[in-house]
Design an enzyme around this catalytic site. Sequence first.
Site, PDB file in Angstrom:
ATOM      1  CB  SER A  46      -9.288   6.615   0.297  1.00 43.19           C
ATOM      2  OG  SER A  46      -8.267   6.635   1.017  1.00 43.19           O
ATOM      3  CB  ALA A  70      -3.096  -0.260  -9.578  1.00 44.57           C
ATOM      4  CB  CYS A 128      -4.046   7.171  -3.914  1.00 45.40           C
ATOM      5  SG  CYS A 128      -4.581   5.900  -5.145  1.00 45.40           S
ATOM      6  N   GLY A 213       4.135  -3.441   2.228  1.00 43.92           N
ATOM      7  CA  GLY A 213       4.438  -4.423   2.767  1.00 43.92           C
ATOM      8  C   GLY A 213       6.031  -4.706   3.183  1.00 43.92           C
ATOM      9  N   GLY A 239       3.740   1.301   7.008  1.00 45.49           N
ATOM     10  CA  GLY A 239       4.705   0.876   5.929  1.00 45.49           C
ATOM     11  C   GLY A 239       5.394  -0.580   6.263  1.00 45.49           C
ATOM     12  N   GLY A 261      -1.148  -2.654   7.586  1.00 48.00           N
ATOM     13  CA  GLY A 261      -2.023  -2.912   6.367  1.00 48.00           C
ATOM     14  C   GLY A 261      -1.882  -4.275   5.993  1.00 48.00           C
ATOM     15  CB  THR A 262       0.597  -5.476   3.256  1.00 48.26           C
ATOM     16  OG1 THR A 262       0.255  -4.346   2.385  1.00 48.26           O
ATOM     17  CG2 THR A 262       1.240  -6.619   2.462  1.00 48.26           C
TER      18      THR A 262
HETATM   19  C1  LIG Z   1      -4.827  -3.258  -1.232  1.00 50.96           C
HETATM   20  C2  LIG Z   1      -4.312  -1.734  -0.673  1.00 50.96           C
HETATM   21  C3  LIG Z   1      -5.407  -1.047  -0.829  1.00 50.96           C
HETATM   22  C4  LIG Z   1      -5.031   0.143  -0.337  1.00 50.96           C
HETATM   23  N1  LIG Z   1      -6.093   1.166  -0.279  1.00 50.96           N
HETATM   24  C5  LIG Z   1      -5.647   2.600   0.202  1.00 50.96           C
HETATM   25  C6  LIG Z   1      -6.709   3.519   0.357  1.00 50.96           C
HETATM   26  O1  LIG Z   1      -7.860   3.532  -0.007  1.00 50.96           O
HETATM   27  N2  LIG Z   1      -6.429   4.796   0.969  1.00 50.96           N
HETATM   28  C7  LIG Z   1      -5.030   4.969   1.363  1.00 50.96           C
HETATM   29  O2  LIG Z   1      -4.698   5.970   1.837  1.00 50.96           O
HETATM   30  N3  LIG Z   1      -3.956   4.015   1.587  1.00 50.96           N
HETATM   31  C8  LIG Z   1      -4.534   2.628   0.924  1.00 50.96           C
HETATM   32  N4  LIG Z   1      -3.560   1.638   0.837  1.00 50.96           N
HETATM   33  C9  LIG Z   1      -2.079   1.841   1.491  1.00 50.96           C
HETATM   34  C10 LIG Z   1      -1.942   1.584   2.822  1.00 50.96           C
HETATM   35  O3  LIG Z   1      -3.036   2.206   3.933  1.00 50.96           O
HETATM   36  C11 LIG Z   1      -0.528   1.608   3.381  1.00 50.96           C
HETATM   37  O4  LIG Z   1      -0.404   3.138   3.508  1.00 50.96           O
HETATM   38  C12 LIG Z   1       0.439   0.877   2.791  1.00 50.96           C
HETATM   39  O5  LIG Z   1      -0.081  -0.422   2.129  1.00 50.96           O
HETATM   40  C13 LIG Z   1       1.781   0.446   3.523  1.00 50.96           C
HETATM   41  O6  LIG Z   1       1.403  -0.149   4.650  1.00 50.96           O
HETATM   42  P1  LIG Z   1       1.581  -1.749   4.873  1.00 50.96           P
HETATM   43  O7  LIG Z   1       3.027  -2.049   4.157  1.00 50.96           O
HETATM   44  O8  LIG Z   1       1.132  -1.850   6.147  1.00 50.96           O
HETATM   45  O9  LIG Z   1       0.422  -2.247   3.808  1.00 50.96           O
HETATM   46  C14 LIG Z   1      -3.704   0.541   0.237  1.00 50.96           C
HETATM   47  C15 LIG Z   1      -3.095  -0.415   0.307  1.00 50.96           C
HETATM   48  C16 LIG Z   1      -3.089  -1.725  -0.250  1.00 50.96           C
HETATM   49  C17 LIG Z   1      -2.362  -2.838  -0.094  1.00 50.96           C
END
Ligand SMILES: Cc1cc2nc3c(=O)[nH]c(=O)nc-3n(C[C@H](O)[C@H](O)[C@H](O)COP(=O)(O)O)c2cc1C
Length: 299
Positions: A46, A70, A128, A213, A239, A261-262
């Site tokens: 972002s 965070a 966020c 995660g 997610g 993501g994770t």
């Molecule tokens: C380290 C980290 C940084 C993230 N930064 C952003 C971000 O900048 N903008 C955003 O929309 N989501 C951000 N997310 C959220 C992810 O895009 C995603 O919505 C969330 O982690 C759930 O997916 P996951 O379980 O596959 O990680 C971030 C997640 C993590 C773990």
Amino acid sequence: MLDISVNIKGLKLENPFILASGILDENGYTMKSILDQGAGAVVTKSIGLEDRTGYRPPIVVEVSGGLLNAVGLSNPGIENFGEEVKIALKAGKPLIGSIFGSNTEEFLHLAKKMESYGVMAVELNLSCPHVKGFGSEVGSDPDLVEDIVKELKEKIKIPVFAKLSPNVTDILEIAKAADRADALVLINTVRGMSVDIYARKPILTNRYGGLSGRSIKPVGVRYVYEVKKETGKTVIGVGGISDYTDAVEYIMAGSSAVQIGTALYTEGKEIFKRISEDLKNFMKAEKFETVEEMVGAAL
Ligand SMILES: Cc1cc2nc3c(=O)[nH]c(=O)nc-3n(C[C@H](O)[C@H](O)[C@H](O)COP(=O)(O)O)c2cc1C
């Protein structure tokens, strides 16, 4: 003929697997490498108006079933991001520009810049959970969400995706406010906290963080299902996805594509090739020819 390509409001992806915002996507070369290794598309980190360093460490902590972060929306600022977009676009695949602002004017400025850099869609970070004045603070105000989406739909040509927060009382109210968006992205992280019992204080410097995660998958699947069922809108699920079974769950609950993501931290970039192959095998065995046929099958 088995076909795992998808089309999200004109955005054509060779497979339904997209890199989620915030993971290895602040740098053009890593974004290009993830696309080269099989992602259908990448969402950028972002990006806001100014560069931000974010919070002091610790900004990420491992918890059972995922991560708590965070980061504080650290990013290089929109003026410095054009070069990274240019490098990532060399992969010849869709790049989605994620942006965050505190009001309609900021979102519009950022969206126009991203469009001029050549991204194929913008994703609005309305979700966020850990930065004052941005993200879910904006995304929990239905009037503001409606205004931002309306303005962008009128003033830019590329598709607009709205990424919503699970940390609201009524997701449907926000989903309906974002009705003009081309797709809704569900979900961002779930607000959480972790305490160091020997230091007797919260681990993250910001105290609260966002949980991601495996542990949040049932929350995400439920939001996707509920929003799809009640609004019929195009949904992109995210997610806790780490293998094809998770992805199929999200798709059958109503997602037209999914983000990961994770799982990149545990599975590596190879996850994209593997999950596409596994999805094809599943579809063959279950006699699905297209992803579209599976979308909302559980509704
Ligand atoms: C380290 C980290 C940084 C993230 N930064 C952003 C971000 O900048 N903008 C955003 O929309 N989501 C951000 N997310 C959220 C992810 O895009 C995603 O919505 C969330 O982690 C759930 O997916 P996951 O379980 O596959 O990680 C971030 C997640 C993590 C773990």
